[in-house]
Design an enzyme around this catalytic site. Structure first.
Site, PDB file in Angstrom:
ATOM      1  N   LYS A  72       0.838  -1.207   0.000  1.00 54.34           N
ATOM      2  CA  LYS A  72       0.000   0.000   0.000  1.00 54.34           C
ATOM      3  C   LYS A  72       0.867   1.250   0.000  1.00 54.34           C
ATOM      4  O   LYS A  72       0.625   2.196  -0.772  1.00 54.34           O
ATOM      5  CB  LYS A  72      -0.923  -0.004   1.221  1.00 54.34           C
ATOM      6  CG  LYS A  72      -1.741   1.252   1.375  1.00 54.34           C
ATOM      7  CD  LYS A  72      -2.676   1.483   0.195  1.00 54.34           C
ATOM      8  CE  LYS A  72      -3.336   2.846   0.300  1.00 54.34           C
ATOM      9  NZ  LYS A  72      -4.100   3.199  -0.895  1.00 54.34           N
TER      10      LYS A  72
ATOM     11  N   CYS B  43      -3.279  11.127   1.651  1.00 52.20           N
ATOM     12  CA  CYS B  43      -2.665   9.881   1.175  1.00 52.20           C
ATOM     13  C   CYS B  43      -1.275  10.178   0.615  1.00 52.20           C
ATOM     14  O   CYS B  43      -0.270   9.975   1.292  1.00 52.20           O
ATOM     15  CB  CYS B  43      -3.547   9.253   0.091  1.00 52.20           C
ATOM     16  SG  CYS B  43      -5.117   8.674   0.711  1.00 52.20           S
TER      17      CYS B  43
END
Ligand SMILES: NC(=O)c1ccc[n+]([C@@H]2O[C@H](COP(=O)([O-])OP(=O)(O)OC[C@H]3O[C@@H](n4cnc5c(N)ncnc54)[C@H](O)[C@@H]3O)[C@@H](O)[C@H]2O)c1
Ligand SMILES: CC(=O)N[C@@H]1[C@@H](OP(=O)(O)OP(=O)(O)OC[C@H]2O[C@@H](n3ccc(=O)[nH]c3=O)[C@H](O)[C@@H]2O)O[C@H](CO)[C@@H](O)[C@@H]1O
Length: 450
Positions: free
Chosen positions: A235, A289
């Protein structure tokens, strides 16, 4: 849960053949911690699948709205309807009582914010959610962490906390990292299977249980990896790849004048062969993010990360670069910055998402203000940004103001649809190659453009 998986005493979720029915019948109640842009769509999809989900959030307003069958997350196709239907049939409930929710659940899914404060990972929300879960964790339960975390968080932080606070042995419960590979604006579509779900457990049984659960949710299938740390790295790597490649595009954009070309055209053309995927230059990199994930690696481990640091520095400087192009454009049309009023168009980090964390608009506006410019912030989705010390307008209020300049930071559709001819000659910087002002007399600089 009866049988055990070879190599570990931890019991998985019963027999593989019967699990889909048991899970679908709600025999493995799910608790989802964090009901925001990502958590609420996830909880609603789990509720649609199992009929037995409790969502946990610390925000009483969020919980009250969901209990009333309403979604607080704007811009997510299908979410309003899914929340309404699953709440109405009792498949989805919401509470602020995380411990009580944990007592009722067998599968605990964590989707709380994992942020960065002053360049350091901020995992307090994760710790708090894990504390709630530990208070209600039973043998045979499983914990799936979906929010993005620094590699090694599950093995070095989450598992020890669960063991110490629940009193269970590590092999009495499952723990896996199952990253949320979801984009705001298409959350349900992504959760349901735009890409395979990645799962990695702290032991084979945890990986197996995660595989069985997400196989029931994700139509694109489940990609299991060696362990939880590998899944955490997957991720983070996705985000690091993006930050570095956006930085390359931003650095190349700064050569447009020196080369005398439209760099965006050159990038698009370079990308016509499969070994090149240069991203798009812009006014900066926002959200919680992409600008955050490098800080989950930089400075957190022994090896240095000069490439990540440089990419972050390039992207963090873009708002200043864009502000300075606007100051140049103001001077080019004979306007003294200290006498100028400039509209900063777009305060959210990208179009259609009411999220302002790490918005490029703030450093850009501050650089303009340092030069004496009067700044007006403009956005269709938000009217407040923490730390943004300038007046904020709705887009249609612009027509009532005397403007000397405008800079496009986030290309909400409304800004392309403005009647730009209604304004006297402006100094304009288009930070997203989104405006077509050729038919106006405005003086325009396009980031990356020719
Ligand atoms: N937004 C994205 O595009 C995206 C995509 C993929 C992954 N992620 C990951 O998911 C995380 C959450 O993202 P988001 O966009 O849903 O954030 P968000 O800010 O929209 O929602 C977070 C929710 O968690 C709640 N919360 C905070 N602490 C809590 C606690 N201790 N217990 C229960 N609830 C708590 C908040 O009240 C809020 O409602 C991100 O930090 C990121 O790691 C986000
Ligand atoms: C599952 C998950 O975590 N999903 C993330 C989510 O990321 P996100 O919601 O943060 O959105 P991003 O698109 O990454 O934008 C971030 C900022 O970067 C600017 N930007 C972007 C591209 C570019 O070429 N040039 C730019 O300047 C843009 O304006 C904005 O400010 O979706 C992405 C897929 O879109 C995923 O890859 C990413 O993992």
């Amino acid at each position: 849960m009866s049988e055990t998986v070879p190599g570990t005493p931890y019991p998985p979720a019963g027999d593989e053949r019967t699990f889909p029915w048991a899970f679908g019948l709600g025999e493995y109640p799910v608790a989802v911690y964090g009901l925001g842009k990502m958590g609420l769509p996830l909880a609603a999809v789990f509720a649609e699948e199992t009929g037995n989900v409790v969502g946990v959030d610390i925000d009483e307003g969020v919980v009250a709205g969901i209990e009333a069958g309403e979604s607080h997350v704007a811009g997510e196709p299908g979410l309003d309807d899914l929340v309404s239907k699953t709440v109405e049939r009792g498949a989805l409930r919401a509470t602020t009582d995380g411990e009580r929710a944990a007592e009722s659940a067998r599968i605990h899914v964590v989707m709380v914010p994992t942020l960065v404060t002053d360049g350091e990972p901020e995992l307090g929300a994760l710790d708090a959610a894990i504390e709630d879960i530990a208070a209600g964790l039973d043998p045979g339960d499983a914990v799936f962490v979906e929010c993005t975390v620094p590699p090694r968080t599950c093995v070095d932080r989450v598992q020890p906390a669960l063991v110490s606070e629940s009193g269970l042995d590590p092999d009495e419960f499952g723990l896996a990292f199952c990253p949320e590979r979801t984009m705001s604006g298409r959350a349900i579509e992504d959760i349901r299977g735009s890409y395979p779900k990645v799962v990695g457990g702290v032991d084979p049984a945890s990986t197996e249980l995660a595989r069985r659960v997400y196989r029931e949710v994700n139509d694109a299938g489940v990609h299991t990896v060696r362990d939880a740390t590998t899944a955490e790295a997957v991720k983070v790597f996705e985000g690091l790849y993006r930050d570095v490649n956006i930085a390359l595009a931003n650095e190349l954009a700064q050569f447009a004048d020196a080369f005398g070309i439209d760099v965006t055209e050159a990038i698009e053309t370079a990308n016509t062969q499969p070994f090149c995927d240069i991203h798009t230059p812009g006014a900066g990199v926002g959200g919680h993010c992409i600008p955050y994930y490098p800080h989950f690696v930089m400075g957190e481990f022994e090896p240095d990360a000069p490439l990540l640091r440089t990419a972050r520095a390039v992207n963090d400087r873009m708002p200043v670069f864009v502000a300075e192009r606007l100051l140049d454009e103001l001077r080019a049309v004979g306007t003294t910055p200290a006498d100028a009023t400039v509209a900063v168009l777009g305060l959210t980090y990208r179009p259609g998402v009411a999220e302002v964390r790490a918005t490029p608009a703030k450093p850009l506006a501050d650089r303009l203000a340092d030069a004496g410019v009067t700044v007006l912030g403009v956005d269709p989705l938000v009217d407040y940004v923490p730390g943004f010390d300038h007046e904020v307008l709705d887009p249609y209020e612009l027509y009532d103001r005397e403007l000397d300049g405008a800079v496009l930071v986030t290309d909400h559709d409304v800004f392309s649809e403005l009647d730009w001819g209604a304004f006297d000659r402006l100094a304009v910087v288009d930070g997203r190659q989104a405006l077509d002002l050729a038919e106006t007399d405005h003086s325009v600089y396009t980031v990356g453009g020719g």
